[in-house]
Design a protein around this motif. Sequence first.
Motif, PDB file in Angstrom:
ATOM      1  N   GLU A   1       0.825  -1.210   0.000  1.00 26.36           N
ATOM      2  CA  GLU A   1       0.000   0.000   0.000  1.00 26.36           C
ATOM      3  C   GLU A   1       0.865   1.268   0.000  1.00 26.36           C
ATOM      4  O   GLU A   1       0.573   2.229  -0.722  1.00 26.36           O
ATOM      5  CB  GLU A   1      -0.965  -0.003   1.184  1.00 26.36           C
TER       6      GLU A   1
ATOM      7  N   LEU B   1       0.991   4.272  -2.799  1.00 26.49           N
ATOM      8  CA  LEU B   1       0.855   5.692  -2.457  1.00 26.49           C
ATOM      9  C   LEU B   1       2.003   6.497  -3.057  1.00 26.49           C
ATOM     10  O   LEU B   1       1.797   7.585  -3.611  1.00 26.49           O
ATOM     11  CB  LEU B   1       0.822   5.886  -0.940  1.00 26.49           C
TER      12      LEU B   1
ATOM     13  N   VAL C   1       0.291   8.672  -5.793  1.00 20.76           N
ATOM     14  CA  VAL C   1       0.085  10.033  -5.281  1.00 20.76           C
ATOM     15  C   VAL C   1       1.313  10.918  -5.530  1.00 20.76           C
ATOM     16  O   VAL C   1       1.192  12.042  -6.000  1.00 20.76           O
ATOM     17  CB  VAL C   1      -0.287  10.011  -3.783  1.00 20.76           C
TER      18      VAL C   1
ATOM     19  N   ALA D   1      -2.761  15.004   1.113  1.00 27.17           N
ATOM     20  CA  ALA D   1      -3.504  13.795   0.716  1.00 27.17           C
ATOM     21  C   ALA D   1      -2.653  12.555   0.964  1.00 27.17           C
ATOM     22  O   ALA D   1      -3.154  11.530   1.451  1.00 27.17           O
ATOM     23  CB  ALA D   1      -3.911  13.881  -0.753  1.00 27.17           C
TER      24      ALA D   1
ATOM     25  N   ARG E   1      -3.663   9.522   3.625  1.00 31.56           N
ATOM     26  CA  ARG E   1      -3.813   8.134   3.176  1.00 31.56           C
ATOM     27  C   ARG E   1      -2.780   7.222   3.848  1.00 31.56           C
ATOM     28  O   ARG E   1      -3.072   6.069   4.163  1.00 31.56           O
ATOM     29  CB  ARG E   1      -3.736   8.059   1.665  1.00 31.56           C
TER      30      ARG E   1
ATOM     31  N   VAL F   1      -4.032   6.333   7.362  1.00 29.18           N
ATOM     32  CA  VAL F   1      -5.064   5.287   7.309  1.00 29.18           C
ATOM     33  C   VAL F   1      -4.420   3.926   7.050  1.00 29.18           C
ATOM     34  O   VAL F   1      -4.778   2.929   7.692  1.00 29.18           O
ATOM     35  CB  VAL F   1      -6.121   5.622   6.237  1.00 29.18           C
ATOM     36  N   ALA F   2      -3.464   3.871   6.135  1.00 24.37           N
ATOM     37  CA  ALA F   2      -2.814   2.598   5.802  1.00 24.37           C
ATOM     38  C   ALA F   2      -2.073   2.028   7.008  1.00 24.37           C
ATOM     39  O   ALA F   2      -2.180   0.823   7.300  1.00 24.37           O
ATOM     40  CB  ALA F   2      -1.855   2.798   4.633  1.00 24.37           C
TER      41      ALA F   2
END
Length: 108
Positions: free
Chosen positions: A25, A29, A33, A75, A79, A82-83
């Motif tokens: 993950e 990202l 991103v 952002a 993220r 959360v990961a």
Amino acid sequence: MPNLTIFIQAENMPPEAYLSELTEECTRLCTDVLQATLDNVHVIYVSVRQGRGHPAYAEIRYRLEPLRTPSVMDAFTARLEVAIKRHTGLTARIRCFGYSPRAIYARN
């Protein structure tokens, strides 16, 4: 670059399978991103004895690029938060450090 290092208290280090999922993950990202090239992404876990603070600490070092605006980095960190929580169950303090390409000297 980017280099993402996640420091986790030794007693809270999750199983290898969870870290593998988190690595995937985090890599997505960085490539999606931050638009980093896959070969330039590094994800490292460090088991620590912590004296004080959050049970996890994430530090990302990255090359400053015009596309990595404050909103993009916001952002990214949201993220990432959360990961880390999803795969470790821990709330991490997250810090980002951008470097000018002229200030980076590297090998390999």
